[in-house]
Design a protein around this motif. Sequence first.
Motif, mmCIF file in Angstrom:
data_model
loop_
_atom_site.group_PDB
_atom_site.id
_atom_site.type_symbol
_atom_site.label_atom_id
_atom_site.label_comp_id
_atom_site.label_asym_id
_atom_site.label_seq_id
_atom_site.Cartn_x
_atom_site.Cartn_y
_atom_site.Cartn_z
ATOM 1 N N ALA A 1 -4.920 -3.032 5.037
ATOM 2 C CA ALA A 1 -5.947 -2.225 4.463
ATOM 3 C C ALA A 1 -6.028 -0.707 5.047
ATOM 4 N N GLY A 2 -5.270 -0.657 5.887
ATOM 5 C CA GLY A 2 -5.136 0.896 6.481
ATOM 6 C C GLY A 2 -5.944 1.200 7.370
ATOM 7 N N ASP A 3 -6.201 2.577 7.651
ATOM 8 C CA ASP A 3 -6.997 3.052 8.547
ATOM 9 C C ASP A 3 -8.538 2.876 8.101
ATOM 10 N N PRO A 4 -9.557 2.293 9.066
ATOM 11 C CA PRO A 4 -10.733 2.074 8.848
ATOM 12 C C PRO A 4 -11.590 3.637 8.451
ATOM 13 N N ASN A 5 -11.062 4.525 9.069
ATOM 14 C CA ASN A 5 -11.781 5.845 9.183
ATOM 15 C C ASN A 5 -11.100 6.631 8.229
ATOM 16 N N ALA A 6 -10.207 6.133 7.362
ATOM 17 C CA ALA A 6 -9.769 7.170 6.310
ATOM 18 C C ALA A 6 -10.771 7.757 5.504
ATOM 19 N N PRO A 7 -10.507 8.870 4.733
ATOM 20 C CA PRO A 7 -11.577 9.201 3.739
ATOM 21 C C PRO A 7 -11.605 8.361 2.441
ATOM 22 N N VAL A 8 -12.725 8.423 1.758
ATOM 23 C CA VAL A 8 -12.812 7.393 0.564
ATOM 24 C C VAL A 8 -12.856 7.983 -0.549
ATOM 25 N N MET A 9 -12.015 7.699 -1.543
ATOM 26 C CA MET A 9 -12.186 8.394 -3.072
ATOM 27 C C MET A 9 -12.535 7.144 -3.762
ATOM 28 N N THR A 10 -13.792 7.252 -4.328
ATOM 29 C CA THR A 10 -14.469 6.119 -5.522
ATOM 30 C C THR A 10 -13.951 6.825 -6.920
#
Length: 110
Positions: free
Chosen positions: A10-19
């Motif tokens: 899932a990668g970095d849990p603190n990564a920015p999110v794009m919906t």
Amino acid sequence: AACAPAVPDAGDPNAPVMTVQVEMADMRFTPDVIEVPVGTRLVIELANTDRGDVHDLVFANRVQSKRLWPGETETIDVGVITEDVEGWCSVSNHRAMGMVMTVVAVGGAG
């Protein structure tokens, strides 16, 4: 306990999110190209807006939606995008009929 190998990273849990909202209808995903900055988690709000067909969305990184009947929706977490990822509908011959999408990783070390 070891993780099951089929679970994608899932990668970095603190990564920015794009919906991004994606509609499925008439053997197409709309939009069918999504540009995502490298290192950003992509979340897709998927809606089947077709009149009669069941569709789903499967990605090359093993993330997939359930099969959605017309009018159904689902939110899927594609994970942190580090490279281009192909997606398609796995129903019958929908992929062969052009029901494909591309997530394009933008920026990064390139």
